[in-house]
Design an enzyme around this catalytic site. Structure first.
Site, PDB file in Angstrom:
ATOM      1  N   MET A  70      12.806  23.973   3.432  1.00  0.00           N
ATOM      2  CA  MET A  70      12.079  23.238   2.394  1.00  0.00           C
ATOM      3  C   MET A  70      13.030  22.518   1.436  1.00  0.00           C
ATOM      4  SD  MET A  70       9.249  24.602  -0.326  1.00  0.00           S
ATOM      5  CE  MET A  70       8.085  25.229   0.869  1.00  0.00           C
ATOM      6  N   TYR A 106      16.559  29.116   9.968  1.00  0.00           N
ATOM      7  CA  TYR A 106      15.371  29.869  10.366  1.00  0.00           C
ATOM      8  C   TYR A 106      15.226  29.905  11.880  1.00  0.00           C
ATOM      9  CZ  TYR A 106      13.377  30.028   5.656  1.00  0.00           C
ATOM     10  OH  TYR A 106      13.132  30.280   4.332  1.00  0.00           O
ATOM     11  N   LYS A 120       0.848  -1.206   0.000  1.00  0.00           N
ATOM     12  CA  LYS A 120       0.000   0.000   0.000  1.00  0.00           C
ATOM     13  C   LYS A 120       0.880   1.251   0.000  1.00  0.00           C
ATOM     14  CE  LYS A 120      -0.250  -0.405   5.038  1.00  0.00           C
ATOM     15  NZ  LYS A 120      -1.055  -0.886   6.169  1.00  0.00           N
ATOM     16  N   ARG A 146     -10.355   0.119  15.073  1.00  0.00           N
ATOM     17  CA  ARG A 146     -10.213   0.906  13.847  1.00  0.00           C
ATOM     18  C   ARG A 146     -11.191   0.313  12.835  1.00  0.00           C
ATOM     19  NH1 ARG A 146      -4.424   1.160  10.750  1.00  0.00           N
ATOM     20  NH2 ARG A 146      -5.025  -0.990  10.265  1.00  0.00           N
TER      21      ARG A 146
HETATM   22  C1  LIG Z   1      -0.236  -1.848   6.862  1.00  0.00           C
HETATM   23  C2  LIG Z   1      -0.833  -3.125   7.339  1.00  0.00           C
HETATM   24  C3  LIG Z   1      -0.046  -4.289   7.511  1.00  0.00           C
HETATM   25  C4  LIG Z   1       1.472  -4.276   7.408  1.00  0.00           C
HETATM   26  O1  LIG Z   1       2.000  -3.814   8.632  1.00  0.00           O
HETATM   27  P1  LIG Z   1       3.577  -3.675   8.900  1.00  0.00           P
HETATM   28  O2  LIG Z   1       3.647  -3.165  10.286  1.00  0.00           O
HETATM   29  O3  LIG Z   1       4.076  -2.680   7.906  1.00  0.00           O
HETATM   30  O4  LIG Z   1       4.162  -5.022   8.716  1.00  0.00           O
HETATM   31  C5  LIG Z   1      -0.690  -5.466   7.796  1.00  0.00           C
HETATM   32  N1  LIG Z   1      -2.037  -5.510   7.953  1.00  0.00           N
HETATM   33  C6  LIG Z   1      -2.820  -4.413   7.844  1.00  0.00           C
HETATM   34  C7  LIG Z   1      -4.286  -4.534   8.045  1.00  0.00           C
HETATM   35  C8  LIG Z   1      -2.240  -3.190   7.559  1.00  0.00           C
HETATM   36  O5  LIG Z   1      -3.017  -2.096   7.467  1.00  0.00           O
END
Ligand SMILES: *Cc1c(COP(=O)(O)O)cnc(C)c1O
Length: 364
Positions: A303, A255, A35, A130
């Site tokens: 930046m 800055y 993802k 969640r």
């Molecule tokens: C992102 C995610 C993972 C992977 O988690 P990592 O900590 O990066 O190994 C697995 N399962 C779900 C549902 C996730 O959202």
């Protein structure tokens, strides 16, 4: 000379990290989590290198369609599933695995007539609060899904761990127990473990593991380094020295004049900043590597540039290559010094950073 920063993606390291997953979970199928553009590494690049994975997982439908259209025929799970009948139809069209996390999705299934049943993961909320249905609702919702006639049997079962990064936490065991109790009598494949889960809790491995961060070579644990886990960094972020100056005691840098020299110093200005994804909250003292030597960030991140104290380094010149993270400075250390996690740094590398793919075996 170009002062455009560059992220090198080391495919040999990626494949090595995949082999670490296989060693830790030898008899289990691996759903590689790609993802957010493969945690910022390039989704299709990562998918191609991880062709040994049994499947892939993404967060959103659009990511899955891109992957399918690129020719991948293995299972692709979409962690957020669908939220309209239009999206639901796409799951059938593209043969994607939907995560069912809320009952409104079951209602949507009742409204469509799909050309063929889709494959689903029923996600159970075992504590993270969640996404997921309540444990007490699992059997009822499983029955509703079955009766819809629109999902393949048996329905697969999953949950997500909230605290697996902390090996001391009691939540993980409780979540696994709750998962097991809620699925008694159901025969579908199971999946619980992210990277930390599969490495830290062997009995969370089940039929499918879902590693993300460890594939990219960062540690999923707060108290164990990637090196200790045998992982290799996949991304190296580089830029160059674009200016050098000597400053006097009591001169400030950057800055807000937030950093003031307590002695005469040699300051190298590096062509990278928060506009490239280098964290603005990186603290004074965050290391960078220049010509194999450590320099230390001073003052605020801008930046397009940062300033580094290189007084202790030898022979630094304009044009020298600087590593912001990679083999010499770990992304976990930079994340720590910035009050964040490696995940955010990887995902945050911006478009103006050039990506280079390194596909040869790494020099060892
Ligand atoms: C992102 C995610 C993972 C992977 O988690 P990592 O900590 O990066 O190994 C697995 N399962 C779900 C549902 C996730 O959202």
């Amino acid at each position: 000379m170009s002062n455009r920063p560059c992220a090198t993606i080391d495919l040999a390291a990626l494949k090595h990290n995949f082999s670490v997953v296989k060693q830790a979970a030898p008899h289990v199928k691996v759903m590689a989590v790609i993802k957010a553009n493969g945690y910022g590494h390039g989704m299709l690049t990562v998918a191609e290198a991880l062709s040994e994975a049994d499947g892939f997982a993404v967060a959103r439908l659009e990511e899955a369609i891109t992957l399918r259209n690129a020719g991948y025929s293995k299972p692709i799970a979409v962690f957020t599933g669908f939220c309209s009948t239009e999206e639901l139809n796409a799951f059938a069209t593209y043969d994607l695995d939907a995560v069912i996390h809320s009952e409104y999705q079951v209602d949507l299934l009742a409204q469509v007539s799909l050309p063929k049943p889709i494959s689903v993961w029923l996600k159970i909320n075992t504590g993270m609060n969640r996404l997921g249905v309540e444990p007490s609702e699992v059997h009822r919702i499983n029955d509703r899904l079955t009766l819809s006639g629109m999902v393949r049997q048996p329905i697969k079962l999953m949950t997500h761990l909230a605290c697996a990064d902390d090996m001391q936490s009691l939540h993980t065991e409780q979540q696994i127990e709750l998962f097991d109790a809620s699925i008694v009598g159901l025969s579908g494949e199971q999946s619980i473990a992210n990277s930390a889960g599969l490495l830290g809790w062997q009995y969370s491995q089940r039929h499918w593991v879902r590693p993300g961060i460890m594939l990219y070579g960062a540690s999923p644990f707060c108290e164990k380094s990637a090196l200790e886990l045998g992982l290799k960094p996949v991304m190296t972020l580089n830029s160059q020295v674009i200016a050098l100056r000597t400053i006097k005691k009591d001169d400030y840098v950057g800055y807000g004049a937030s950093w003031v020299a307590d002695k005469s110093c040699l300051i190298a200005t590096i062509g990278i900043g928060y506009g490239d994804g280098y964290p603005r909250h990186a603290a004074t003292g965050t290391p960078v590597l220049i010509n194999g030597q450590k320099g230390y960030l001073v003052g605020r991140v801008s930046m397009d540039s940062i300033n580094v104290d290189v007084s202790e380094c030898r022979g630094i010149k304009v044009g020298d290559t600087v590593e912001l993270w990679g083999n010499g400075v770990t992304i976990d250390e930079v994340a720590n010094k910035s009050g964040t996690i490696s995940y955010e740094l990887m995902c945050g590398v911006t478009e103006r950073v050039k990506k280079l793919i390194k596909s040869m075996a790494s020099d060892e």
